[in-house]
Design a protein around this motif. Sequence first.
Motif, PDB file in Angstrom:
ATOM      1  N   GLN A 175       0.824  -1.212   0.000  1.00  0.00           N
ATOM      2  CA  GLN A 175       0.000   0.000   0.000  1.00  0.00           C
ATOM      3  C   GLN A 175       0.857   1.262   0.000  1.00  0.00           C
ATOM      4  O   GLN A 175       0.480   2.265  -0.595  1.00  0.00           O
ATOM      5  CB  GLN A 175      -0.953  -0.013   1.194  1.00  0.00           C
ATOM      6  N   GLU A 176       2.023   1.207   0.661  1.00  0.00           N
ATOM      7  CA  GLU A 176       2.928   2.354   0.630  1.00  0.00           C
ATOM      8  C   GLU A 176       3.494   2.563  -0.774  1.00  0.00           C
ATOM      9  O   GLU A 176       3.647   3.696  -1.222  1.00  0.00           O
ATOM     10  CB  GLU A 176       4.082   2.155   1.618  1.00  0.00           C
TER      11      GLU A 176
ATOM     12  N   HIS B 189       2.091   1.655  -3.623  1.00  0.00           N
ATOM     13  CA  HIS B 189       1.018   1.991  -4.577  1.00  0.00           C
ATOM     14  C   HIS B 189      -0.163   2.606  -3.814  1.00  0.00           C
ATOM     15  O   HIS B 189      -1.252   2.024  -3.774  1.00  0.00           O
ATOM     16  CB  HIS B 189       0.564   0.733  -5.322  1.00  0.00           C
ATOM     17  N   PRO B 190       0.015   3.787  -3.208  1.00  0.00           N
ATOM     18  CA  PRO B 190      -1.035   4.359  -2.362  1.00  0.00           C
ATOM     19  C   PRO B 190      -2.348   4.622  -3.093  1.00  0.00           C
ATOM     20  O   PRO B 190      -3.412   4.556  -2.488  1.00  0.00           O
ATOM     21  CB  PRO B 190      -0.426   5.653  -1.838  1.00  0.00           C
ATOM     22  N   ASN B 191      -2.284   4.902  -4.368  1.00  0.00           N
ATOM     23  CA  ASN B 191      -3.504   5.159  -5.134  1.00  0.00           C
ATOM     24  C   ASN B 191      -3.752   4.091  -6.186  1.00  0.00           C
ATOM     25  O   ASN B 191      -4.567   4.270  -7.082  1.00  0.00           O
ATOM     26  CB  ASN B 191      -3.423   6.535  -5.807  1.00  0.00           C
ATOM     27  N   GLY B 192      -3.033   2.990  -6.055  1.00  0.00           N
ATOM     28  CA  GLY B 192      -3.151   1.921  -7.041  1.00  0.00           C
ATOM     29  C   GLY B 192      -4.421   1.116  -6.876  1.00  0.00           C
ATOM     30  O   GLY B 192      -4.997   1.065  -5.789  1.00  0.00           O
ATOM     31  N   PRO B 193      -4.846   0.467  -7.955  1.00  0.00           N
ATOM     32  CA  PRO B 193      -6.030  -0.388  -7.858  1.00  0.00           C
ATOM     33  C   PRO B 193      -5.742  -1.603  -6.979  1.00  0.00           C
ATOM     34  O   PRO B 193      -4.589  -2.001  -6.788  1.00  0.00           O
ATOM     35  CB  PRO B 193      -6.286  -0.807  -9.312  1.00  0.00           C
TER      36      PRO B 193
END
Length: 127
Positions: free
Chosen positions: A45-46, A48-52
């Motif tokens: 999550q760090e 790809h904070p805005n990743g799908p």
Amino acid sequence: MNRIEKKWEGLIITKDLGVGVFYAGTFHKSFTLRVGMAGDLIKAQERHPNGPFQLVTLEVYRNQLLAVGDIPAEVLTTELLRESLTESDLALIAAADEELEKKLKPPSEASLTGGASSTSSSDMGTA
């Protein structure tokens, strides 16, 4: 195949992919997956904070993959998996992760104390 660290003994599963990951002119099919750790999801999550959700999931599995064939660890990136891993192979990794989690679960209380009695209390005689 890459050498697996001692700390993962008993916490890994090795399976084969259907198609494999294409690298250096060949498809690498054998993979070793370690148990998921809390930090795997946090790290994903760090990164790809805005990743799908699917990208975060792929990143989590990449963190858990200790080996895929003879692909060097530094080359086994999320980008490589994203470009060369089929959906069916991703499903095999997910199934291996589930199988590993089940294998590591402690026995249920029911199996520790035995099953239910097949004799009802009304079958027992009284003196």
